[in-house]
Write an enzyme that holds these catalytic residues in place. Sequence first.
Site, mmCIF file in Angstrom:
data_model
loop_
_atom_site.group_PDB
_atom_site.id
_atom_site.type_symbol
_atom_site.label_atom_id
_atom_site.label_comp_id
_atom_site.label_asym_id
_atom_site.label_seq_id
_atom_site.Cartn_x
_atom_site.Cartn_y
_atom_site.Cartn_z
ATOM 1 N N LYS A 79 37.191 34.086 38.643
ATOM 2 C CA LYS A 79 36.422 35.041 39.441
ATOM 3 C C LYS A 79 35.826 36.167 38.597
ATOM 4 O O LYS A 79 34.723 36.631 38.866
ATOM 5 C CB LYS A 79 37.302 35.635 40.547
ATOM 6 C CG LYS A 79 38.445 36.499 40.061
ATOM 7 C CD LYS A 79 39.276 37.018 41.210
ATOM 8 C CE LYS A 79 40.457 37.835 40.724
ATOM 9 N NZ LYS A 79 40.081 39.063 40.013
ATOM 10 N N THR A 80 36.562 36.600 37.546
ATOM 11 C CA THR A 80 36.041 37.690 36.715
ATOM 12 C C THR A 80 34.750 37.269 36.022
ATOM 13 O O THR A 80 33.815 38.058 35.871
ATOM 14 C CB THR A 80 37.094 38.145 35.680
ATOM 15 O OG1 THR A 80 38.316 38.434 36.363
ATOM 16 C CG2 THR A 80 36.632 39.393 34.940
#
Length: 673
Positions: free
Chosen positions: A29-30
């Site tokens: 997700k980052t």
Amino acid sequence: MNRLNPRQKEAVMYIDGPCLVLAGAGSGKTSVITQKIAYLIQQCDMPARHIAAVTFTNKAAREMKERVGKLVKGKAAHGLTVSTFHNLGLNIIRRELKHLGYKSGFSIFDAEDAKALLKEIMLKNGDIDTDLVDTVQHQISNWKSGLIEPAQAAELAQSAGEQAWARVYERYNKALHAYNAVDFDDLIRLPSVLFASNDDVLQRWRQKIRYLLVDEYQDTNSSQYQMVKQLIGHRGALTVVGDDDQSIYAWRGARPENLSLLKQDFPSLQVIKLEQNYRSTARILKVANTLIANNPHEFDKTLWSDLGMGEPLRLIRCSNEEAEAERVATEILTQRLRRQCKFRDFAVLYRGNHQARLIELKLQHHQIPYNMSGGTSFFSRAEIKDIMAYLRLLVNPDDDNAFLRVINTPRRQIGTGTLEALGRYATEREVSLLTACDEMGLHAVIPKKGLENLREFCNWLGRVRNNCHNNEPIAAIREMINDINYEGWLHQNASSPKVAEKRMENIWTLVDSIRGTLEKISEDEMTGEERINTAVSRLLLQDLLDRQEEEDLTDRVQLLTLHASKGLEFPHVYLIGMEEELLPHRNSIEENNIEEERRLTYVGITRAKKTLTMTLAATRKQFGEKQATDPSRFLEELPEEDVEREGFSPATKEENEKKGAEAMASIKGMFDL
């Protein structure tokens, strides 16, 4: 961008409206957030100064900022906001002081400061037992997180006791304002209240933040979500990344239902699921998926991996808690040798901190190095709190808590009688303690010698403040520390000269930290007074957010609670205490909050990359007596074909012989070169 999978790429490039990226554990997700920031700047020609990305911890914000810095270089990244929610709130408050009725240099009360103030208010009230101060503090925090003001809290009260709490809440807010201070919850509440009441201010911030990205969205509380909605308005220039299966902070106000509210508040919401996991084996993910499927879901997702099936999970039932701790310690020793890995590749996870005591003892006995999450925060040390109190008083003369901490540290021959008289006078005059020291009327209530000592302190503090504002602030702070002979004070009160020296080293580390913070603040943008005020505020907020975030990268086994493990990963994980009333916890069973406990177990399982071992004790001491335990209900929800069980029935002679032969072969294999 070429390294992203199709779903990640879709999430990065979708800018036609509000977007929810449902990101499973270990799904990258980052990367999506950082690549999307770069995409907005480089492909969509959006100036970085109009983009804000917010998350919950300093560590996550730092990582995000570093990764964006590698993608967007030079002037193109100038003005980009990557921060925690609370840092964003702090910046809004600082820029809108006049609208909020605060003065420059306001203080941020930490939990200890807030508790001391609440206790004082409750003592004055007299109708609430001060033993309830923790409960009242938690309730006030919940009210603030839910954007419930004192008058509304009083209306909602269902008993005389709750009415009394609401009165304390009202007096607490008034006292904070009188001290020119805010607490941690106010950093979100005050901007939300201001935006709701002042459209001009809101429009100005909407003009500044034209695209907002929110990380760990499932952890937002009501006030944080309200701030998001206010900043976005009807434009829909929003991307939130979250995972409802990892929402484990309801006890501190997080509302996983905020994910569902997004669909109501933004009907055109685009939902993109990230289901490919880059961390764990397929078997670990299968077990995690099977477990979490027992929770109701607004959005369904199934994690998958192409890292191979991997080893079966192991479930080991030991005779008691001591045998459980011994088994985990000896397993770590043998597995480390057999797998030729490091101690830091192992983590022991547990539901409550009290479970760590036996594990610690066993690891010490076997001389296994370990690191326990949640040690003493640097800013929690007495010597740091002392010097920070001096600095708080320099930037905010109305900070009575700081005044009371430093007035006799070191001793200045100012007795409690003098301070009580000063407190009564300041309350009657509705001024701060420091301001009261300079008033002419004070001589009528305080004896001459006490008054002279008070005014000598105030005059000295005024000189230090002028030095900080008009000269080199670091030199002024060093001079202040020497003026009060703080090193001598430490030697008088420490158990040994070495302890005093160590504490003094901490003080100089603090001074270096202030220098580093000052260097990041442009002299062109702020006066000397504003720079030192900003530096101290940032340090205080950094401490509040950094506690329990520090990493130990040396070769040690990691011991940490399931809550503290979120966002981390380890090759080999031991999840201990898989029993009813431990996991799920007794309180959650009584409150019928099993779903969050199941999410907590899911978080624990998905921390493991290669192997996962779960343990439980057949008996456990409670209140000094041995009690039989029941296996956790979650164990029955795991797929039987993927879990090897040991200790649930007496082993046959053949099983024991086979186990012994395998152990011997494993030991021999360690020495085969």
